[in-house]
Design an enzyme around this catalytic site. Sequence first.
Site, PDB file in Angstrom:
ATOM      1  N   GLY A  90       0.806  -1.221   0.000  1.00 57.16           N
ATOM      2  CA  GLY A  90       0.000   0.000   0.000  1.00 57.16           C
ATOM      3  C   GLY A  90       0.834   1.263   0.000  1.00 57.16           C
ATOM      4  N   LEU A 128       0.532   3.673  -2.160  1.00 62.68           N
ATOM      5  CA  LEU A 128       0.978   3.549  -3.546  1.00 62.68           C
ATOM      6  C   LEU A 128       1.669   4.819  -4.038  1.00 62.68           C
ATOM      7  CD1 LEU A 128      -2.091   1.761  -5.170  1.00 62.68           C
ATOM      8  CD2 LEU A 128      -0.105   0.757  -4.019  1.00 62.68           C
ATOM      9  N   HIS A 129       2.762   4.610  -4.747  1.00 59.74           N
ATOM     10  CA  HIS A 129       3.457   5.717  -5.407  1.00 59.74           C
ATOM     11  C   HIS A 129       3.564   5.374  -6.887  1.00 59.74           C
ATOM     12  CE1 HIS A 129       6.825   2.983  -5.313  1.00 59.74           C
ATOM     13  NE2 HIS A 129       6.811   2.954  -3.988  1.00 59.74           N
ATOM     14  N   HIS A 153       4.538   1.782  -7.888  1.00 63.41           N
ATOM     15  CA  HIS A 153       3.442   0.800  -7.839  1.00 63.41           C
ATOM     16  C   HIS A 153       2.507   0.981  -9.031  1.00 63.41           C
ATOM     17  CE1 HIS A 153       4.159   1.193  -3.297  1.00 63.41           C
ATOM     18  NE2 HIS A 153       4.445  -0.058  -3.572  1.00 63.41           N
ATOM     19  N   VAL A 211      10.998   3.213 -10.827  1.00 65.11           N
ATOM     20  CA  VAL A 211      10.547   4.571 -11.164  1.00 65.11           C
ATOM     21  C   VAL A 211      11.241   5.527 -10.195  1.00 65.11           C
ATOM     22  CG1 VAL A 211       8.559   6.113 -11.306  1.00 65.11           C
ATOM     23  CG2 VAL A 211       8.354   3.730 -12.028  1.00 65.11           C
ATOM     24  N   ARG A 240       8.491   4.834   1.745  1.00 72.03           N
ATOM     25  CA  ARG A 240       9.159   5.396   2.923  1.00 72.03           C
ATOM     26  C   ARG A 240       9.695   6.811   2.665  1.00 72.03           C
ATOM     27  NH1 ARG A 240      10.750  -0.378   3.592  1.00 72.03           N
ATOM     28  NH2 ARG A 240       9.980  -1.043   5.627  1.00 72.03           N
TER      29      ARG A 240
END
Length: 287
Positions: A30, A32-33, A36, A175, A186
């Site tokens: 989870g 998400l960036h 993801h 990415v 993080r």
Amino acid sequence: VVFDRVADVRAHLDAARAAGRRVGLVPTMGSLHEGHLSLVRRAAAECDTVALTVFVNPLQFGPGDDLDSYPRHLDADIEHAAGSGAAVVFAPSVAEMYPEPSGTTIEVGALADVYEGASRPGHFAGVATVVAKLFHAAGPCRAYFGEKDWQQVLVVRRMVDDLFFPVEVVTCPTVREHDGLACSSRNVRLTPDERRAARSLFEALSGAAALVDAGQHDPEAIRRHLTGIITREPLVALDYAAVVRAHDLAPLTEAKTGEARLIVAARIGTTRLIDNLALTTAAPGTP
Ligand code: PAF
């Protein structure tokens, strides 16, 4: 559609396969960036039904790790997942994934004992165990993982091969943010000064890759270059920097383009970051 029960997501994906649809799985914790979302988009381009899993897996966190403070944003994740092409989100509770009593874990062998595994004992048994459970919940599929967690990719591939999982593992390029820092859930925890200092990881990797391009193939000289750039940053505590054989992390006597990978890990304040780069003849960071 959002599921929190193994039986329900399994039934849904079984029905999709029975209707001739190819299932793509994107396992995540989870928050998400872009990294993801690039996995979700790739899965959506290659598969008919994409399921994103969101589960912060306690088994892969050690006693000193950041399990409690790990960022959690399920509502936003569901929205981003749908916007990127995931029709299904599986977000189980800890009790659903690890009903009591539960004791079976998966040990993947030597690959799990070095680098991240040495710094975080038990981490890869935790990863392999939860990924195996997610694969069983999902059934035959293509599963998408980011190259940022290079050792994790090797561990998952090892497990899939060793245990005959009906899963095709697809890895996607890391990415990066505008200055090269690898996207990570993080990163949001870094203070502005720490965020500036975090650039040194990619600076070191791309500097070392340029050194190899210029003809330096001695792993020790390359490692010294990586270490030099990272330790110049007072806010960064280097954990390891190494030049390894890409497919099994073995040490190399010569760093050859195509075969070698640069891997680094460091702590910045309370945040631990990892990154890696393939040695290719293309510009660093180019997929
Ligand atoms: O890379 C991650 O986010 C996690 O390690 C994974 C693969 C979802 C397993 O918990």
